[in-house]
Every structure is written in C-alpha cells, then in structure tokens.
Motif scaffolding. Structure first.
Motif, PDB file in Angstrom:
ATOM      1  N   THR A 164       1.326  23.545  45.025  1.00 49.88           N
ATOM      2  CA  THR A 164       0.235  23.725  44.030  1.00 49.88           C
ATOM      3  C   THR A 164      -1.091  23.900  44.688  1.00 49.88           C
ATOM      4  OG1 THR A 164       1.744  20.613  43.609  1.00 49.88           O
ATOM      5  CG2 THR A 164      -0.602  21.727  44.444  1.00 49.88           C
ATOM      6  N   ASP A 165      -1.993  25.011  43.480  1.00 46.87           N
ATOM      7  CA  ASP A 165      -2.525  25.907  43.852  1.00 46.87           C
ATOM      8  C   ASP A 165      -3.667  24.857  44.460  1.00 46.87           C
ATOM      9  OD1 ASP A 165      -4.060  27.897  44.678  1.00 46.87           O
ATOM     10  OD2 ASP A 165      -3.416  29.141  42.229  1.00 46.87           O
ATOM     11  N   VAL A 166      -4.491  24.997  45.696  1.00 46.84           N
ATOM     12  CA  VAL A 166      -5.521  24.360  45.966  1.00 46.84           C
ATOM     13  C   VAL A 166      -6.802  25.126  46.207  1.00 46.84           C
ATOM     14  CG1 VAL A 166      -6.544  22.355  46.359  1.00 46.84           C
ATOM     15  CG2 VAL A 166      -4.726  22.470  45.015  1.00 46.84           C
ATOM     16  N   SER A 167      -8.300  25.492  45.599  1.00 48.83           N
ATOM     17  CA  SER A 167      -8.739  26.502  46.468  1.00 48.83           C
ATOM     18  C   SER A 167     -10.154  26.119  46.992  1.00 48.83           C
ATOM     19  CB  SER A 167      -9.186  27.921  45.946  1.00 48.83           C
ATOM     20  OG  SER A 167      -9.864  28.669  46.340  1.00 48.83           O
ATOM     21  N   ILE A 168     -10.939  25.267  48.060  1.00 48.50           N
ATOM     22  CA  ILE A 168     -11.694  24.733  48.011  1.00 48.50           C
ATOM     23  C   ILE A 168     -12.564  25.826  49.188  1.00 48.50           C
ATOM     24  CG2 ILE A 168     -11.172  22.256  47.422  1.00 48.50           C
ATOM     25  CD1 ILE A 168     -10.748  21.608  50.119  1.00 48.50           C
ATOM     26  N   PRO A 169     -13.289  25.406  49.333  1.00 52.18           N
ATOM     27  CA  PRO A 169     -14.677  25.739  50.526  1.00 52.18           C
ATOM     28  C   PRO A 169     -14.029  25.572  51.883  1.00 52.18           C
ATOM     29  CG  PRO A 169     -16.299  24.511  48.994  1.00 52.18           C
ATOM     30  CD  PRO A 169     -14.598  24.010  48.772  1.00 52.18           C
ATOM     31  N   GLY A 170     -14.063  26.632  52.481  1.00 50.46           N
ATOM     32  CA  GLY A 170     -13.930  26.564  54.034  1.00 50.46           C
ATOM     33  C   GLY A 170     -12.253  25.661  54.048  1.00 50.46           C
ATOM     34  N   ALA A 171     -11.188  25.134  53.211  1.00 53.15           N
ATOM     35  CA  ALA A 171     -10.467  24.790  53.338  1.00 53.15           C
ATOM     36  C   ALA A 171      -9.142  26.124  52.486  1.00 53.15           C
ATOM     37  CB  ALA A 171     -10.094  23.472  53.474  1.00 53.15           C
ATOM     38  N   ASP A 172      -7.569  25.845  53.565  1.00 51.07           N
ATOM     39  CA  ASP A 172      -6.658  26.654  52.139  1.00 51.07           C
ATOM     40  C   ASP A 172      -5.083  25.330  52.533  1.00 51.07           C
ATOM     41  OD1 ASP A 172      -4.734  27.332  51.548  1.00 51.07           O
ATOM     42  OD2 ASP A 172      -4.455  28.840  53.255  1.00 51.07           O
ATOM     43  N   ILE A 173      -5.600  24.985  51.418  1.00 52.33           N
ATOM     44  CA  ILE A 173      -4.238  23.247  50.891  1.00 52.33           C
ATOM     45  C   ILE A 173      -3.729  24.038  50.284  1.00 52.33           C
ATOM     46  CG2 ILE A 173      -6.510  22.194  49.693  1.00 52.33           C
ATOM     47  CD1 ILE A 173      -4.745  19.985  50.098  1.00 52.33           C
ATOM     48  N   VAL A 174      -3.087  24.864  50.294  1.00 47.84           N
ATOM     49  CA  VAL A 174      -2.493  25.769  49.533  1.00 47.84           C
ATOM     50  C   VAL A 174      -0.846  25.636  50.220  1.00 47.84           C
ATOM     51  CG1 VAL A 174      -1.390  27.661  48.328  1.00 47.84           C
ATOM     52  CG2 VAL A 174      -3.646  27.178  49.167  1.00 47.84           C
ATOM     53  N   VAL A 175       0.270  24.873  49.230  1.00 50.45           N
ATOM     54  CA  VAL A 175       1.904  24.508  49.677  1.00 50.45           C
ATOM     55  C   VAL A 175       2.563  25.883  48.571  1.00 50.45           C
ATOM     56  CG1 VAL A 175       3.402  23.492  50.503  1.00 50.45           C
ATOM     57  CG2 VAL A 175       1.286  22.548  50.750  1.00 50.45           C
ATOM     58  N   THR A 176       3.112  26.983  48.881  1.00 48.89           N
ATOM     59  CA  THR A 176       3.704  28.119  48.596  1.00 48.89           C
ATOM     60  C   THR A 176       4.855  27.807  48.877  1.00 48.89           C
ATOM     61  OG1 THR A 176       1.910  29.272  48.237  1.00 48.89           O
ATOM     62  CG2 THR A 176       4.119  30.230  47.753  1.00 48.89           C
ATOM     63  N   GLY A 177       5.997  27.379  47.685  1.00 49.14           N
ATOM     64  CA  GLY A 177       7.316  27.519  48.078  1.00 49.14           C
ATOM     65  C   GLY A 177       8.357  26.473  48.198  1.00 49.14           C
ATOM     66  N   ARG A 178       7.133  25.785  49.179  1.00 48.19           N
ATOM     67  CA  ARG A 178       7.668  24.443  49.104  1.00 48.19           C
ATOM     68  C   ARG A 178       6.776  23.044  48.933  1.00 48.19           C
ATOM     69  NH1 ARG A 178       5.856  23.962  54.586  1.00 48.19           N
ATOM     70  NH2 ARG A 178       5.757  25.889  55.146  1.00 48.19           N
ATOM     71  N   ILE A 213      -5.662  26.407  31.746  1.00 52.91           N
ATOM     72  CA  ILE A 213      -6.212  27.445  32.957  1.00 52.91           C
ATOM     73  C   ILE A 213      -5.718  27.125  34.008  1.00 52.91           C
ATOM     74  CG2 ILE A 213      -7.201  28.038  30.537  1.00 52.91           C
ATOM     75  CD1 ILE A 213      -9.667  27.524  31.938  1.00 52.91           C
ATOM     76  N   ILE A 214      -6.163  25.693  33.680  1.00 51.85           N
ATOM     77  CA  ILE A 214      -6.089  24.967  35.415  1.00 51.85           C
ATOM     78  C   ILE A 214      -4.877  24.939  36.235  1.00 51.85           C
ATOM     79  CG2 ILE A 214      -7.153  22.683  36.363  1.00 51.85           C
ATOM     80  CD1 ILE A 214      -8.796  24.643  35.086  1.00 51.85           C
ATOM     81  N   ALA A 215      -4.553  25.518  37.063  1.00 55.80           N
ATOM     82  CA  ALA A 215      -3.189  25.242  37.671  1.00 55.80           C
ATOM     83  C   ALA A 215      -3.795  23.846  38.540  1.00 55.80           C
ATOM     84  CB  ALA A 215      -3.893  26.399  39.015  1.00 55.80           C
ATOM     85  N   SER A 216      -4.486  23.165  39.174  1.00 53.26           N
ATOM     86  CA  SER A 216      -4.535  21.963  39.419  1.00 53.26           C
ATOM     87  C   SER A 216      -6.078  21.256  40.019  1.00 53.26           C
ATOM     88  CB  SER A 216      -3.945  22.040  41.272  1.00 53.26           C
ATOM     89  OG  SER A 216      -5.055  22.538  41.814  1.00 53.26           O
ATOM     90  N   PHE A 244     -22.700  14.651  47.306  1.00 55.52           N
ATOM     91  CA  PHE A 244     -21.733  14.461  47.433  1.00 55.52           C
ATOM     92  C   PHE A 244     -21.070  12.814  47.644  1.00 55.52           C
ATOM     93  CE2 PHE A 244     -16.805  12.847  48.917  1.00 55.52           C
ATOM     94  CZ  PHE A 244     -16.274  13.350  49.218  1.00 55.52           C
ATOM     95  N   GLY A 245     -21.992  12.291  46.326  1.00 57.69           N
ATOM     96  CA  GLY A 245     -22.000  11.104  45.573  1.00 57.69           C
ATOM     97  C   GLY A 245     -20.767   9.796  46.310  1.00 57.69           C
ATOM     98  N   GLY A 246     -19.656   9.975  44.626  1.00 56.75           N
ATOM     99  CA  GLY A 246     -18.999   9.494  44.871  1.00 56.75           C
ATOM    100  C   GLY A 246     -17.527  10.318  45.003  1.00 56.75           C
ATOM    101  N   GLY A 247     -17.371  11.758  45.342  1.00 55.53           N
ATOM    102  CA  GLY A 247     -16.526  12.171  45.190  1.00 55.53           C
ATOM    103  C   GLY A 247     -16.987  13.812  44.346  1.00 55.53           C
ATOM    104  N   VAL A 248     -15.788  14.490  45.260  1.00 54.71           N
ATOM    105  CA  VAL A 248     -15.824  15.745  44.685  1.00 54.71           C
ATOM    106  C   VAL A 248     -14.763  16.129  43.406  1.00 54.71           C
ATOM    107  CG1 VAL A 248     -14.833  17.026  46.944  1.00 54.71           C
ATOM    108  CG2 VAL A 248     -16.129  18.391  45.334  1.00 54.71           C
ATOM    109  N   ILE A 249     -14.661  17.050  42.270  1.00 51.82           N
ATOM    110  CA  ILE A 249     -13.108  17.402  41.509  1.00 51.82           C
ATOM    111  C   ILE A 249     -13.957  18.628  41.873  1.00 51.82           C
ATOM    112  CG2 ILE A 249     -12.822  17.573  39.432  1.00 51.82           C
ATOM    113  CD1 ILE A 249     -14.444  14.964  39.252  1.00 51.82           C
ATOM    114  N   ASN A 250     -12.346  19.713  42.025  1.00 52.64           N
ATOM    115  CA  ASN A 250     -12.340  20.891  42.820  1.00 52.64           C
ATOM    116  C   ASN A 250     -11.376  21.414  41.554  1.00 52.64           C
ATOM    117  OD1 ASN A 250     -12.874  23.668  44.191  1.00 52.64           O
ATOM    118  ND2 ASN A 250     -11.057  23.264  43.903  1.00 52.64           N
ATOM    119  N   LEU A 251     -11.983  22.546  41.003  1.00 48.37           N
ATOM    120  CA  LEU A 251     -10.501  22.982  39.887  1.00 48.37           C
ATOM    121  C   LEU A 251     -10.571  23.771  40.155  1.00 48.37           C
ATOM    122  CD1 LEU A 251     -12.670  21.619  36.273  1.00 48.37           C
ATOM    123  CD2 LEU A 251     -10.157  21.144  38.123  1.00 48.37           C
ATOM    124  N   THR A 252      -8.729  24.695  39.995  1.00 46.39           N
ATOM    125  CA  THR A 252      -8.216  26.098  40.369  1.00 46.39           C
ATOM    126  C   THR A 252      -7.691  26.696  39.173  1.00 46.39           C
ATOM    127  OG1 THR A 252      -8.103  24.496  42.692  1.00 46.39           O
ATOM    128  CG2 THR A 252      -6.727  26.703  41.987  1.00 46.39           C
TER     129      THR A 252
END
Length: 911
Positions: free
Chosen positions: A52-66, A151-154, A169-177
């Motif tokens: 699951t490849d997720v890229s957001i500012p100020g954070a790494d929430i990427v879990v690769t291989g497991r 074209i979207i991974a997550s 950030f009123g209701g939430g943020v949607i980040n496309l990777t």
C-alpha cells in the motif's frame, strides 16, 4: 504502544513519493491478497504480503512487502485507505466513484466529494501530498472524477486533523497517490465497451462541432473568430463608436456550432488504456520508470423535467420545461514517473496530464402554465450547444533523504496548471403564441428580443487559467526511541485569471417577421445580420459598413468580464509523536498559517465604469491538533482527538459575476464580502482489529462552524440565481459504524474450496443545525438593504449538502488462489439541501436514495498470458435523480430525470 504502530511512524516521518514498490508484473492472474480467517490474537499482527503506497506531507505511511496489521490501525489519526485492490474491487472507472464507498463520504455532482455531509468546500484534495488547482470556475477544489482509477495506487481519507496537513481541513483530506514503479518489467493493455439503458440506442442530440471532437482536442474550429479577437484586444466596449458589431456577430454562428442534429441510435461507450514499467540497477542506484496512457469516450442523455414555482406554498407553477440533454464526454490521460533509490535515499519525479471535454447539446420544450408570471399559455422551444474543455498538467518532485540515523529530511516541489475553456456557448429561445388570431400563432419564431413575441439568442465565451506553485520541507528527528519530533514548512501560491463574456443578439423591427422562422444558423447568418434598409440611398456594403437596420450585439456580461484571484500561503508546523506508555500514544502539534486571498476585477476596457468590489482577506491562524490513542488490548484501541481548522471562500464564490452551470441548469453569482469559516472539531472512536484486514469500529464526532458559507436562491425576474453568504454559526454532530469481515467457504464443497465471502459495510448518521439569532448580521451582496441573517437563513435548518444517513455495503465472493471476484455494492444517501429556497419558499434538496451495482472480475490464462475480464452493472434499480422542493402535497422538481442502468465489459492482458 504496540510495535506495528511505531513501525509505520505515525504518519510523521516523510513526504516521500516512494520509490519502486513491489512487483506488479506476474506470471499469471493472481487474486487480491487475501486476509486469513480470524484466529488467535497473536495472529492479528501478521498478514500476507501486500503493498500500500501512500504519500502525504510530513509522514511516511508506506508498508512495502508486508502488511503489519492495518494501516487504519497503525496510523495515529482516523484514516481510511483504499489500496489498489480495494479500488479494483469497486470496479469504478474514476477515483471519485471509489471514494463514494468510504465511511462518511458521498459524491455529489461531477466528482465533488463530501466528507461527513459537509460541502466540497470543506474537503481538501492532494496529489502525492501536494495541492492541486481546479479547472472548475465555481470551485477551488478539483473534481475527483477526472482521475482515472488506473493511475491511482491508493487513496487516503483522513477525517481527524493533524498539523502536517494544510489548515483548510473542514471535513477531511483526500490524498491520492499515483502508481509507483515496479521492480519487475511489465506491460498491460486494456479496453472497454459499454452502454446505458437511457442513452445507448436511444434518442439523443448532438451537433457537428469539428471533425476531431472525438479526440477531445478539436481541430482549431473553435478558435476565436478574427473580428471578435481583434475587438477583444482593442480595449473598446462593444457599443463604442467604431466597433463593427455586425462584422463580429457575423462570424459567431454557423451550421457547425448551431445546427442541432437528432440521433435516434446513440453510440456505445468505449475506451482503451496501456500501462508499462521497468527498473534498472546502476551500481548502488536503482532507476525506475512507469508510464500509463488512457482514453475513454462516453455518451449520456438525460430527459430532464425542470420546474419553478411562483407561490410560497408551491401551489402554482411559474415554468415547466422538459429538456433532453446529451453529453459526449472524452477523457485522455497520461502519467510518466521516474524514480531513483540509493541507500536510504529516494527521489521521484511524477508528471501527470489529464484532458476532460464535454460536448453538450440540449433541446427543451415548454407550454408555459396559465399561472406563470410572464407569457402564460405561450409555448417555448430552447436550444443550446456548448463545448467544455478541462485540462490539468501537474509535475512534482519529491526527495526523501536520511543524512543521519536519527534524522530524516524530506523535500517536495510542484507546479500545476489547470485550464477550462468554453467557447461558443450558444442559446436560442423560440416561442409560439398559440393564438388563433395570430397568423404566425402555430409556428415557433425568434424575433431576437424585439416586439411582443418572446425570443432571444445569446453567445458566451469563457476561459480559466490557474497556476499553482508549491514547495515544502520536513525534518523528522528521533529524540528518543519512543519520541519523534517533526518540523515543517510549506508554501503555496495560486494564481487564477478567469474571463467570461456574454452577448445578446439584438434584432431590428425592420426585419420581416417571416425571417424569425429560420433555424439558428440561418437566422444569424451574415445576410440576416446585415439586413439592408428599404430603398437605401447608398449600398451599406455590410459588414464593412454596418447596416442601420441589421442585427447588433449587446454586452450582457455585467460590470466586468475578467477577474484575477490569488491565494498565497506560508505555513510552519511542529508535531510531536510519543509513546508515553506501551499502550498510550500521543500525537500533538500546531500549525501556523499566514495567508492572503485576493479577488479583484481586471480593467480590460480603456474607459471602464465603476468596477465591482474586490476582496482582500489577510489572516493569520494558529491551528492546534491533538490525538490520543490508547490500546485496551493488543487488537482493541480507542482514539480521542480535537483540533481547530479553517475553510476559506472559493475564488468563484467571491466573484460578483454571473456564471451558468449547464450540468445543474443553475445560474450562480458570487459575493465579494464572504469571510473565512472557522471550525472546532472533536472526535472519539473505538476500533477492534480482530484479524488482519478485518475490523469493527464505532465513533462519534462534533463540529462547531463559525461563519459557514451557505448557498441560497433568489428570483431575478423569472429566473432563479444561486448566491452565497456567511451564516452566523452551525453545528454538526454524528456517529459512524464500520465493519469488514471475511468468511471461509472452503467447507461448502469443491466449488468453494478456495473461496471466501466478503462483507464490508459502513454507516454514518449525522445532524447539522444553523444557529441564526434575531439580530445576527449578514453581508449578502448585492442585497445591501438586507442586513439580517434571518432574512436568508432559518434557525435550526441543516447545512447545505448534509445527509442525515449515509450507508455503503459490499457483499462479495473471492477466490484466494486466483483472480475471481463477484461483488454487489449497495449505497444509500438520504435527502440533502442544495440551496435555500427563494422568496420564502421551502429549501431545494436532492434525494439520492438507493443505488445497487454489481462488479465481476475474472482472471484467465491464455497462450501463457494473463488476461483479466471485468463486467459492471451500475444503478441496477434505475434510481431517478431528484432535486426538488416540497410543501405539503405540492412538489416542484428543479431537476428530475432517469440516469438509467449502465453496463460495461472490459478486458486487459499483461505481458
């Protein structure tokens, strides 16, 4: 806190657009990674391989291989993540449709996502952690239906605020990777074909346009006419002496752009796509490349009923139009990504191009009710043709560097350009008196705004260009093994120039009435526009020498055609992530933003009248945020969060200029006196992850909104205009429930030996209330005489766009050893207000109702190649679209039509 939570680093470590992910190419069609049945508690922290490849500012929430438990669990905030497998299961062609399956999310109109019932202005969309410009004149947020799922991974949806995200950030943020680069080379080619029960093979309308409209680009046939382009650059007004109106008008209308064509057998929908990638080892550096391109061509026809009322109890009709609207939508997209990984350092350069065009033709008819305010008993015929082209170009660079073991540095920079062009928006109104004493009473005529017979013709040209520059840097320092500190700076600069020019063709009483019977392209041909006077003493030689008895142009734009808007934002934040105890984690931080938002008219004429008011909002905000996560047991935890966020007015909401939205048949006008909204947020949530990829959660949320921006409707003569104003205050509160469970079916016999059942469900209940006091002020430009909020808003009324009930259910079968999925998707949304009713009438609301879809995916091996087949059936129940008003037994439909049931069959092969 448990180890898995520390491994993911709590969304705090980097902004990285990760380097090559695990292999995407496979020898055969594989199943989406299965989750095993719920077992012992110890097994819940171990899951099979999944990326699951997720890229957001100020954070790494990427879990690769497991997959170390669930990302939703290990993240310190309330998040929902759709990975590639989740998006594929929904079968949606664009990411907006897939997001509609997420808890608390609903998709409204053309791809605008509402989070927890809040309007799209309270949603923030990012691409790979960087902001995006919008190609929509009425929006600053980008419509997500322009992003193909391929074209979207997550997609990550975060509903609780953290300081690493922008303050809007009123209701939430949607980040496309976007998709990462595979380590193994692959090439995949696919195609699709489909149709709709209300469109394909049915009645529709179109017009020629240009010979290459099917590409989405045209062939130059919509370039500005020479006479109009020269006048536009001259600085003169259309009615200034020396402006040859008839030379300009004579180049506007042709059979190519104004002759409506009937088609009794509308074509099928189709598309194609190709994706490929490869990686190379160059010593200690790995270089990766991925490229994808796609094209779709779809048709949609709507037989729409559109009404308005002229009584507060809706007991009498003012207008009652039936209109057939046909859209030909063409989307072309391409993505190229380059990446490099050396040691613990990663860089990636991503380039994205999307072009989305709609070629629209509309034909409407109305027998004006006897209760109408104007022209009772008269029949009308409406004809409209238009071309809307949206385009997005985005380039991003991200670097993730680790100079020391306890320090990470992430940098990012991006440039994006969005455009929207709508040349030659043509509208014609013909009328028939139906009077037995009228010699032309049985014919439709268009006298071009002259005499006693209603009739008109208008043309509009609009253009939008927006540039967005962004940059940021983040430092993550490991103070101790249990404490991390993140410092960050972000900058964004958005510049938009938008122009709209509207013209009315003004007839002449000297033109014989019989001419008004002509079809639009002949009625406004150069010959009629230059209609000569009777017995002229001198040949006028029109258009070089305009005829005094011909057709002229009236500039109906209003006060000013062009506006410039800027939003410049500097932000700095600090965030602390600490495991206070083994079971207690705290994420606390604050963001400081200083921003300037300006919208001002641009003087385009040498001599200009008084320009409309400008907007200059300059505010600084300190936005705190905190989330505590307590682990009750190894698989159970609770979260508590609180924050302050903001929502700025969108550019077009501030522009005092009329804009017509052809999709909703609404006319909008901005309010330059709008101010920022401020939100105070609180949330609590219980989560139980009883097995890998399986969970149950329940939570509650509360929001207080100061100065929410609401839409209201008002009458301008016989037409309804939608406007904007700040209500004094509002509250929103509710609860969410979510469950994801798999069932082992291997005991059902040989046929089900490797199959499992899937149940994914979510439900959101929410309530909102406006708080309007008797003496609360309002600034509702241009109604300067109306100073009380109670004149526009009703105390206790719900927020626009908010549904009390949102529910989604997925029921499916999956094969755990090969690709074979069959999924039923059920969604429900209750009524939601779209705008306040005009002149004391009830509010106007949508009734989305139930929708049931079915998606089947099957992998097949042929000639050593992996094929995938997919079948989709959408809106199986044929649920109607309804936008309406109600008062007792009286109902007025602003928009009522059958979207129909859509079927499609697609296939792909991987090499």
């Amino acid at each position: 806190m448990s180890k898995p939570m520390r491994l993911v680093s709590m969304l705090l470590i980097s902004t990285a657009l990760v380097a090559p992910a695990a292999a995407m190419a496979q020898a055969g069609p594989a199943a989406e990674t299965p989750a095993p049945e719920a077992g012992a508690a110890a097994e819940a922290d171990t899951a099979p391989a999944d990326d699951t490849d997720v890229s957001i500012p100020g954070a790494d929430i990427v879990v690769t291989g497991r997959r170390n438990a669930n990302i939703e669990r290990t993240a310190p905030q309330v998040v929902s993540v759709l990975g590639a497998a989740d998006i594929a299961r929904t079968g949606e062609g664009n990411i907006a449709g897939a997001l509609g399956r997420v808890t608390g999310l609903s998709v409204v109109g053309n791809g605008f996502v509402y989070v927890r019932g809040l309007g799209d202005r309270y949603s923030l969309a990012l691409l790979n952690g960087s902001p995006l410009p919008s190609p929509e004149p009425l929006k600053r947020v980008v419509p997500l239906d322009i992003f193909p799922s391929s074209i979207i991974a997550s997609s990550l949806v975060q509903k609780s605020y953290s300081a690493n995200f922008p303050g809007e950030f009123g209701g939430g943020v949607i980040n496309l990777t976007t998709k990462a680069v595979p380590r193994e080379p692959f090439l995949q080619i696919g195609g699709q074909i489909g149709g709709n029960s209300e469109t394909t093979g049915q009645l529709g309308y179109t017009y020629y346009g240009t010979g290459s409209d099917w590409t989405g680009f045209g062939d130059g046939g919509r370039s500005l006419p020479p006479a109009y382009a020269a006048w536009r650059a001259s600085g003169l007004r259309i009615n200034d002496p020396g402006v040859n109106q008839q030379a300009i008008a004579g180049q506007f209308v042709t059979a190519r752009n104004a002759l409506l064509q009937r088609n009794d057998n509308m074509p099928v929908n189709w598309g194609a796509n190709v994706t490929g990638g490869k990686a190379w080892d160059l010593g200690v550096t790995e270089i990766g490349l991925i490229a994808t391109a796609g094209y779709t061509n779809k048709w949609r026809s709507r037989d729409v009923t559109q009404q308005t009322a002229n009584a507060s109890d809706l007991s009498s009709l003012n207008s009652n139009v039936r209109r057939v609207i046909t859209d030909n939508r063409v989307v072309a997209n391409a993505l190229i990504g380059l990446s490099a990984e050396f040691g613990e350092n990663k860089v990636r350069w991503t380039n994205l191009y999307i072009r989305d065009t709609i070629k629209q033709a509309r034909l409407g008819a109305e027998d004006r009710p006897d209760t109408a305010d104007a022209n009772p008993g008269v029949s009308f015929q409406y004809q409209d043709t238009a071309w809307f082209a949206r385009q997005l170009i985005d380039t991003q660079f991200v670097g993730e560097f680790k100079p020391y073991d306890d320090l990470s540095v992430d940098v990012r920079a991006g440039y994006a350009n969005s455009q929207r062009e709508a040349p030659f928006e043509l509208s014609f109104l013909y009328s028939r008196s139906n009077s037995p004493t009228d010699p032309y009473g049985q014919f439709f005529t268009n006298t071009l705004n002259t005499g006693q017979r209603p009739g008109s013709a208008t043309i509009a040209f609009s253009d939008l260009n927006e540039n967005l520059y962004s940059a940021g840097i983040d430092f993550t320092y490991e103070v101790t093994p249990r404490v991390k500190a993140v410092y960050g700076y972000a900058y964004s600069d958005t510049n938009r120039v938008t122009e709209r020019r509207d013209f009315l063709f003004q007839g002449n009483n000297n033109i014989p009435l019989g001419v008004s019977l002509l079809r639009p392209d002949l009625l406004l041909s150069q010959t009629v526009i230059c209609f000569p006077p009777l017995d002229p003493p001198v040949d006028p030689n029109c258009p070089a020498n305009p005829s005094p008895t011909g057709i002229s142009l009236v500039d109906s734009t209003g006060s000013n055609p062009t506006f410039r808007a800027i939003l410049r934002n500097h932000a700095a934040y600090f965030q602390l992530q600490a495991d206070l105890l083994d079971q207690l984690n705290v994420n606390i931080g604050a963001r400081y933003e200083t921003a300037v938002e300006r919208v001002s008219p641009v003087q385009v004429y040498d001599v200009s009248p008084t320009l409309p008011p400008a907007t200059n909002l300059s505010r600084d905000y300190l936005l705190p945020a905190a989330t505590l996560t307590y682990e009750i047991q190894p698989q159970m935890q609770v979260r508590l969060s609180a924050s302050k966020t903001i929502a700025r007015p969108q550019f077009r909401e501030l522009v005092f200029q009329t804009y017509y939205d052809p999709d909703t048949n609404r006319t909008f006008q901005g309010n330059p006196q709008l101010v920022d909204s401020q939100l105070y947020n609180a949330e609590g949530r219980f989560e139980w992850y009883f097995a890998p990829e399986q969970r149950v959660s329940i939570g509650g949320f509360w929001k207080k909104i100061k100065n929410p921006i609401e839409t209201y409707a008002s009458f301008d003569g016989n037409s309804v205009t939608t406007r904007f104003a700040n209500a004094p205050e509002a509250t929103l509160y509710g609860a969410e429930f979510e469950i994801q469970k798999y069932f082992d079916l291997s005991g059902w016999g040989e046929l089900f030996a490797s199959r499992r059942g899937v149940f994914i469900g979510n439900y959101t209940w929410s309530k909102s209330k406006l708080k309007v006091g008797a003496d609360d002020p309002v600034r509702a430009f241009p109604f300067t005489g109306a100073t009380l909020a109670s004149q526009f808003f009703r105390d206790g009324a719900p927020l626009t766009g908010q549904s009390d009930h949102l529910a989604n259910v997925e029921l499916g079968l999956e094969d755990t050893e090969k690709l074979s999925q069959q999924t039923i998707l059920i969604s429900y949304a209750s009524d939601r207000v779209t705008r306040r009713g005009p002149s004391g009438q009830p509010d106007i609301f949508e009734r989305p109702g139930f929708q049931i879809d079915f998606v089947a995916r099957q992998g097949i091996m042929l000639t050593g190649k992996a094929f995938e087949l997919k079948f989709e059936a959408r809106n199986i129940l044929g649920t109607k679209y309804k936008e309406m008003q109600q008062s007792g037994d009286n109902t007025i439909y602003y928009n009522l039509y059958k979207p129909g049931t859509t079927f499609s069959l697609s296939g792909s092969v991987k090499f």
